[in-house]
Design a protein around this motif. Structure first.
Motif, PDB file in Angstrom:
ATOM      1  N   SER A 246      -6.533  16.329 -38.758  1.00  0.00           N
ATOM      2  CA  SER A 246      -7.053  16.892 -40.006  1.00  0.00           C
ATOM      3  C   SER A 246      -7.861  15.910 -40.838  1.00  0.00           C
ATOM      4  CB  SER A 246      -5.884  17.411 -40.846  1.00  0.00           C
ATOM      5  OG  SER A 246      -4.967  16.367 -41.108  1.00  0.00           O
ATOM      6  N   SER A 247      -8.075  14.688 -40.333  1.00  0.00           N
ATOM      7  CA  SER A 247      -8.662  13.657 -41.185  1.00  0.00           C
ATOM      8  C   SER A 247     -10.178  13.624 -41.183  1.00  0.00           C
ATOM      9  CB  SER A 247      -8.132  12.282 -40.754  1.00  0.00           C
ATOM     10  OG  SER A 247      -8.548  11.990 -39.427  1.00  0.00           O
TER      11      SER A 247
ATOM     12  N   VAL B  78      -3.866  13.650 -52.323  1.00  0.00           N
ATOM     13  CA  VAL B  78      -3.673  13.944 -50.906  1.00  0.00           C
ATOM     14  C   VAL B  78      -2.534  13.082 -50.378  1.00  0.00           C
ATOM     15  CG1 VAL B  78      -6.039  14.670 -50.441  1.00  0.00           C
ATOM     16  CG2 VAL B  78      -5.443  12.257 -50.242  1.00  0.00           C
ATOM     17  N   LYS B  79      -1.896  13.563 -49.320  1.00  0.00           N
ATOM     18  CA  LYS B  79      -0.781  12.842 -48.712  1.00  0.00           C
ATOM     19  C   LYS B  79      -0.766  13.119 -47.222  1.00  0.00           C
ATOM     20  CE  LYS B  79       4.264  12.323 -48.815  1.00  0.00           C
ATOM     21  NZ  LYS B  79       5.539  12.705 -49.460  1.00  0.00           N
ATOM     22  N   ILE B  80      -0.439  12.094 -46.436  1.00  0.00           N
ATOM     23  CA  ILE B  80      -0.320  12.269 -44.992  1.00  0.00           C
ATOM     24  C   ILE B  80       1.158  12.286 -44.617  1.00  0.00           C
ATOM     25  CG2 ILE B  80      -0.419   9.792 -44.465  1.00  0.00           C
ATOM     26  CD1 ILE B  80      -2.041  10.553 -41.948  1.00  0.00           C
TER      27      ILE B  80
ATOM     28  N   VAL C 299      -4.889  11.984 -35.636  1.00  0.00           N
ATOM     29  CA  VAL C 299      -4.702  12.716 -36.885  1.00  0.00           C
ATOM     30  C   VAL C 299      -5.798  13.766 -36.956  1.00  0.00           C
ATOM     31  CG1 VAL C 299      -4.494  12.540 -39.393  1.00  0.00           C
ATOM     32  CG2 VAL C 299      -3.770  10.634 -37.948  1.00  0.00           C
TER      33      VAL C 299
ATOM     34  N   LEU D 267     -11.174  15.817 -44.982  1.00  0.00           N
ATOM     35  CA  LEU D 267     -10.619  14.783 -45.854  1.00  0.00           C
ATOM     36  C   LEU D 267     -11.688  14.103 -46.711  1.00  0.00           C
ATOM     37  CD1 LEU D 267      -8.164  13.237 -46.837  1.00  0.00           C
ATOM     38  CD2 LEU D 267      -8.450  11.666 -44.915  1.00  0.00           C
TER      39      LEU D 267
ATOM     40  N   GLN E  72       1.300  12.932 -39.115  1.00  0.00           N
ATOM     41  CA  GLN E  72      -0.047  13.006 -38.541  1.00  0.00           C
ATOM     42  C   GLN E  72      -0.915  14.114 -39.133  1.00  0.00           C
ATOM     43  OE1 GLN E  72       1.838  12.532 -34.276  1.00  0.00           O
ATOM     44  NE2 GLN E  72      -0.348  12.207 -34.105  1.00  0.00           N
TER      45      GLN E  72
ATOM     46  N   SER F 288      -2.227  22.271 -46.049  1.00  0.00           N
ATOM     47  CA  SER F 288      -2.514  21.393 -44.924  1.00  0.00           C
ATOM     48  C   SER F 288      -3.990  21.489 -44.559  1.00  0.00           C
ATOM     49  CB  SER F 288      -1.652  21.784 -43.723  1.00  0.00           C
ATOM     50  OG  SER F 288      -1.944  20.969 -42.617  1.00  0.00           O
TER      51      SER F 288
ATOM     52  N   TRP G 227      -2.812  15.620 -42.804  1.00  0.00           N
ATOM     53  CA  TRP G 227      -3.173  15.391 -44.198  1.00  0.00           C
ATOM     54  C   TRP G 227      -2.954  16.666 -45.002  1.00  0.00           C
ATOM     55  CZ3 TRP G 227      -4.105  11.094 -46.859  1.00  0.00           C
ATOM     56  CH2 TRP G 227      -4.462   9.939 -46.152  1.00  0.00           C
ATOM     57  N   TYR G 228      -2.444  16.500 -46.210  1.00  0.00           N
ATOM     58  CA  TYR G 228      -2.208  17.618 -47.123  1.00  0.00           C
ATOM     59  C   TYR G 228      -2.913  17.334 -48.449  1.00  0.00           C
ATOM     60  CZ  TYR G 228       1.568  18.957 -43.925  1.00  0.00           C
ATOM     61  OH  TYR G 228       2.294  19.319 -42.817  1.00  0.00           O
ATOM     62  N   VAL G 229      -3.420  18.397 -49.080  1.00  0.00           N
ATOM     63  CA  VAL G 229      -3.956  18.274 -50.433  1.00  0.00           C
ATOM     64  C   VAL G 229      -3.028  19.047 -51.362  1.00  0.00           C
ATOM     65  CG1 VAL G 229      -5.534  20.250 -50.061  1.00  0.00           C
ATOM     66  CG2 VAL G 229      -5.926  18.661 -51.963  1.00  0.00           C
TER      67      VAL G 229
END
Length: 302
Positions: free
Chosen positions: A115-116, A156-158, A113, A120, A161, A179, A163-165
């Motif tokens: 972007s984590s 936030v939501k994944i 993942v 994040l 793979q 993203s 992560w989005y805010v």
């Protein structure tokens, strides 16, 4: 030290959750047999310290039944709390399993993942303190990078793979999705914000598949799925509204949701194993996408 404490928290929560309800003596015996006990029982003071630490750090309360002298994981009964708590417990259990299986590290393969790691934790900190964040953003639909974007991060939501805010864009005065892998120069601002009382993160994407939101009334979506593929749909429902009608050589899966890009992409990923029955506009869009894909291959073979 901090990592070791969290690992102990994880062990205690996971153990109590697995047993449903457990006495302190039984928990102490299991501790003695675990990697943390080193053959010694769990001290009473340590138990209560860990119990308080779990509540403060993880937001999980360990209740006590005075009639049975058993401890259990408390839940306020709401669906959102139950889902959030179960996700946290599952994540912690997996984390604990992996961390205690270092000797099998080459045989445990996890999804990457990207972007984590970098942003994040920062975004979560901003959410915790209800502070705005500013950042630069490189959208795939734009040539130039946008600078000075300021949002009030709501949640936030994944998805796939990444992560989005999701938050309120101060300049555009609307809720937008970003993203984390396309963000840079992320900073927490001093200015605080107040979360709208009527906003629900769970409801925001309730009628959508994926990370693309939509306005208006969700429609009835019906998919005709071949028997083998239908087993995957049953194991991992496409949407919470999923209902199945079983026939001899196929299944009809019906949903109540919006026609979004993410949904169309998911349907196309199943190829000829899934057919759109309704709505008509979604069926036409899928047909056109398949025709375009076929045309691209025909150009190559000519």
């Amino acid at each position: 030290m901090a990592k070791n404490i969290i690992s102990k928290y994880i062990w205690m929560v996971d153990t109590i959750e697995r047993y449903g309800a457990i006495t302190r003596d039984r928990l102490s015996l299991l501790w003695q047999e675990s990697e943390f006990g080193n053959g010694k029982p769990l001290p009473r003071r340590s138990f209560y310290n860990y119990r308080n630490g779990i509540a403060d750090t993880l937001g999980i309360d360990i209740g006590f039944n005075q009639s049975t002298y058993e401890y259990y994981i408390e839940n306020d009964g709401s669906e959102s709390t139950s889902k959030r708590q179960q996700w946290l417990l599952d994540s912690m259990a997996i984390s604990g399993m992996v961390s205690s299986s270092a000797d099998l590290s080459s045989r445990i393969v996890l999804e990457y993942v990207p972007s984590s790691r970098e942003f994040l934790p920062l975004v979560v900190d901003a959410m915790r303190t209800n502070k705005r964040i500013s950042f630069s953003y490189k959208s795939y639909q734009r040539v130039l990078q946008q600078h000075g974007i300021v949002i009030e991060p709501y949640f936030v939501k994944i998805f796939k793979q990444l992560w989005y805010v999701i938050g309120y864009n101060v300049k555009d005065k609307k809720i937008k999705t970003y993203s984390l892998d396309r963000m840079s120069n992320v900073k927490i601002e001093d200015q605080r914000f107040v979360m709208p009382e009527d906003f629900s993160a769970e409801d925001f994407f309730a009628d959508c598949y994926g990370i693309t939101s939509s306005q208006g009334t969700p429609k009835r979506v019906v998919l005709k799925v071949e028997p083998t593929q239908a087993k995957y749909f049953r194991a991992l429902p496409l949407h919470p509204s999923q209902q199945e009608e079983v026939h001899d050589h196929y299944s009809l899966f019906s949903y109540k949701m919006h026609n979004t890009y993410d949904l169309r992409e998911r349907i196309l990923s199943h190829g000829s194993h899934v057919q759109v029955i309704e709505p008509r506009e979604l069926k036409i869009q899928i047909i056109n996408e398949m025709k375009d894909a076929l045309n691209n291959y025909e150009k190559v073979t000519k």
